[in-house]
Enzyme design. Sequence first.
Site, PDB file in Angstrom:
ATOM      1  N   GLY A 243       0.831  -1.201   0.000  1.00  0.00           N
ATOM      2  CA  GLY A 243       0.000   0.000   0.000  1.00  0.00           C
ATOM      3  C   GLY A 243       0.859   1.242   0.000  1.00  0.00           C
ATOM      4  N   GLY A 248       2.620   2.066   5.234  1.00  0.00           N
ATOM      5  CA  GLY A 248       3.817   1.290   5.566  1.00  0.00           C
ATOM      6  C   GLY A 248       4.500   1.800   6.829  1.00  0.00           C
ATOM      7  N   GLU A 265       5.708  -3.370   0.836  1.00  0.00           N
ATOM      8  CA  GLU A 265       5.704  -3.082  -0.613  1.00  0.00           C
ATOM      9  C   GLU A 265       4.917  -1.795  -0.791  1.00  0.00           C
ATOM     10  OE1 GLU A 265       7.284  -4.736  -2.834  1.00  0.00           O
ATOM     11  OE2 GLU A 265       7.718  -6.637  -1.845  1.00  0.00           O
ATOM     12  N   CYS A 299       1.877   0.610  -8.812  1.00  0.00           N
ATOM     13  CA  CYS A 299       3.016   1.073  -8.002  1.00  0.00           C
ATOM     14  C   CYS A 299       4.214   1.311  -8.916  1.00  0.00           C
ATOM     15  CB  CYS A 299       3.346   0.058  -6.921  1.00  0.00           C
ATOM     16  SG  CYS A 299       3.501  -1.595  -7.576  1.00  0.00           S
TER      17      CYS A 299
HETATM   18  P1  NAD Z   1      -3.534   2.262   1.131  1.00  0.00           P
HETATM   19  O1  NAD Z   1      -2.244   2.492   1.832  1.00  0.00           O
HETATM   20  O2  NAD Z   1      -4.604   3.267   1.271  1.00  0.00           O
HETATM   21  O3  NAD Z   1      -4.169   0.861   1.573  1.00  0.00           O
HETATM   22  C1  NAD Z   1      -3.507  -0.348   1.372  1.00  0.00           C
HETATM   23  C2  NAD Z   1      -4.001  -1.369   2.359  1.00  0.00           C
HETATM   24  O4  NAD Z   1      -3.516  -1.018   3.655  1.00  0.00           O
HETATM   25  C3  NAD Z   1      -5.508  -1.467   2.487  1.00  0.00           C
HETATM   26  O5  NAD Z   1      -5.870  -2.816   2.655  1.00  0.00           O
HETATM   27  C4  NAD Z   1      -5.805  -0.644   3.743  1.00  0.00           C
HETATM   28  O6  NAD Z   1      -6.986  -1.019   4.393  1.00  0.00           O
HETATM   29  C5  NAD Z   1      -4.588  -0.958   4.584  1.00  0.00           C
HETATM   30  N1  NAD Z   1      -4.199   0.059   5.574  1.00  0.00           N
HETATM   31  C6  NAD Z   1      -4.271   1.392   5.443  1.00  0.00           C
HETATM   32  N2  NAD Z   1      -3.752   1.995   6.530  1.00  0.00           N
HETATM   33  C7  NAD Z   1      -3.333   1.014   7.361  1.00  0.00           C
HETATM   34  C8  NAD Z   1      -2.705   0.992   8.647  1.00  0.00           C
HETATM   35  N3  NAD Z   1      -2.418   2.128   9.284  1.00  0.00           N
HETATM   36  N4  NAD Z   1      -2.388  -0.212   9.199  1.00  0.00           N
HETATM   37  C9  NAD Z   1      -2.676  -1.358   8.550  1.00  0.00           C
HETATM   38  N5  NAD Z   1      -3.294  -1.398   7.347  1.00  0.00           N
HETATM   39  C10 NAD Z   1      -3.612  -0.225   6.746  1.00  0.00           C
HETATM   40  O7  NAD Z   1      -3.161   2.048  -0.432  1.00  0.00           O
HETATM   41  P2  NAD Z   1      -4.113   1.897  -1.684  1.00  0.00           P
HETATM   42  O8  NAD Z   1      -4.685   3.231  -2.045  1.00  0.00           O
HETATM   43  O9  NAD Z   1      -5.025   0.747  -1.517  1.00  0.00           O
HETATM   44  O10 NAD Z   1      -3.031   1.452  -2.790  1.00  0.00           O
HETATM   45  C11 NAD Z   1      -2.208   2.356  -3.466  1.00  0.00           C
HETATM   46  C12 NAD Z   1      -0.805   2.377  -2.861  1.00  0.00           C
HETATM   47  O11 NAD Z   1      -0.255   1.058  -2.813  1.00  0.00           O
HETATM   48  C13 NAD Z   1       0.158   3.169  -3.731  1.00  0.00           C
HETATM   49  O12 NAD Z   1       0.985   3.921  -2.895  1.00  0.00           O
HETATM   50  C14 NAD Z   1       0.946   2.092  -4.447  1.00  0.00           C
HETATM   51  O13 NAD Z   1       2.215   2.513  -4.913  1.00  0.00           O
HETATM   52  C15 NAD Z   1       1.044   1.048  -3.388  1.00  0.00           C
HETATM   53  N6  NAD Z   1       1.331  -0.261  -3.961  1.00  0.00           N
HETATM   54  C16 NAD Z   1       2.591  -0.755  -3.830  1.00  0.00           C
HETATM   55  C17 NAD Z   1       2.914  -1.973  -4.398  1.00  0.00           C
HETATM   56  C18 NAD Z   1       4.304  -2.531  -4.286  1.00  0.00           C
HETATM   57  O14 NAD Z   1       4.456  -3.730  -4.524  1.00  0.00           O
HETATM   58  N7  NAD Z   1       5.313  -1.764  -3.941  1.00  0.00           N
HETATM   59  C19 NAD Z   1       1.939  -2.713  -5.088  1.00  0.00           C
HETATM   60  C20 NAD Z   1       0.655  -2.178  -5.191  1.00  0.00           C
HETATM   61  C21 NAD Z   1       0.367  -0.953  -4.617  1.00  0.00           C
END
Ligand code: NAD
Length: 512
Positions: A243, A248, A265, A299
Amino acid sequence: MENSINVTLKKLGLLAQNKATSTGENWFGAEKNLQAIISPVNGNLIAEVDMATADDYDAVVQKSKEAFSTWKNVPAPQRGEIVRQLGQELRNHKEDLGKLVSYEMGKSLQEGWGEVQEMIDICDFAVGLSRQLYGLTMHSERPQHRMYEQWHPLGVVGIISAFNFPVAVWSWNAALAWVCGNVSIWKPSEKTPLTAIACQKIMAKVLKANNLPEGISCLVLGDKNIGELMAKDPNIALLSATGSTKMGKSVATNVGARLGKHILELGGNNAIIITENADLDMTLIGAVFGAVGTAGQRCTSTRRLIIHESIYNVFKAKLVKAYAQLKIGNPLDTVNHVGPLIDKTAVKNYLDAIDQCKLQGGNFIVEGGVLEGEDFKSGCYVKPCIAEAKNEMEIVQHETFAPILYLMKYKTLDEAIEMQNAVPQGLSSAIMTTNMREAEHFLSVNGSDCGIANVNIGTSGAEIGGAFGGEKETGGGRESGSDAWKAYMRRQTNTINYSTALPLAQGIKFDL
Ligand code: NAD
């Protein structure tokens, strides 16, 4: 379209009457906490899905711990056989699951199918791996002693996934976790729970057919509150979280506070360096797909083009022409190149980033904007846009999850590499060149600082065989291929003495 989506839902075992609740497959929920799931494709309600409570979460953890005591004793190649069967089921469901990915998340149908193909590929990889969880043997410094290392499962592996790869990221983690002898608890994005339920049902069927505990694969639906419970929970031996960097940092803090293990990630800010020796026709395809594919919501999406000054104007003209040909619309219609953003919040973030870019001195050569009309009634369709910008601008330093591409010029390759590296993120990078010296310099220790560095390939679209992940604010984790499996196991070093004496290491004397 409504009818065809209902047929798809039905084939995936999801109820077609707008309510996707289920019991008996270790997916908890009793219609206490319903959340509407709206398709970004047409703004229609797809289903209402029950979100878990903290008590549901505890019950899931209990189930998975019980399952672990069985699963860890199943020999690894037999665990591989279960993953092989999952791969087969995914092949059977590829068309429908890919379609649901496209409808729920908004990526093109081709990319939806591609995502399911990635799941099939990682299952195949994991099956082979199940016979190759090798440890090393070492020579002991003591006579008649043997030293080796072996790998054991960790326990419960938590998987938190993002909306943009709603199913593939689960499989990257789960397939490896399972062959390594772990059980898994998946918390998908609250924006894409339906595809997760479909996957869970497919795996539950495989487990049932093999008389194995359903807790080997668990699903818990919820938002960040459930994610935080997982991060703080000492029962989760490894938490693999995908995410935003913001997420993270929170996960790293919570898991770190209990000295747990994590794989992170996180966001990227990926650039392509285009040198004066690049094949510009090939570069154009890589750059445009990288910037507008999945509507800029990968990402690994290309966010920056760092272009040599001698070809800057020529390439800029090519880009503008290519953008004029892009077709934006329903991602299930294969003539379209660009589908919608995930929701209206993402649209707002896109518009804010455009405003910020202008305020900070950016010059738009392809203007953005939100599309209106019957075909775009979800309100989530935006125009991919291009701005000439400076690398140090605050907005350029930031990952905006939308199709906004920044162009910048360079004079020397060292300057280009410095710009490429001068962002907080370190996920994917690429150089387009036919010059071997430029390519090798980019790959050398003085080159890209990213987890992924490509030559004559864009930044997006990785294969499962390589380890996937990035450095700096991307989190440092690796999943999928290569030896990423080691993060899902614990290493044990064993020394065996088959002599009649007890010599101590380092020759230490200790006589009684
Ligand atoms: P997000 O951070 O809003 O959410 C991702 C996940 O994390 C969701 O399931 C959410 O419920 C959970 N989450 C959010 N805050 C949390 C916390 N404080 N503790 C635990 N869990 C929590 O991201 P998004 O909008 O769903 O996805 C987009 C982001 O993900 C972009 O920044 C993208 O670059 C990244 N991403 C990275 C990769 C990689 O492999 N590096 C792959 C896909 C997406």
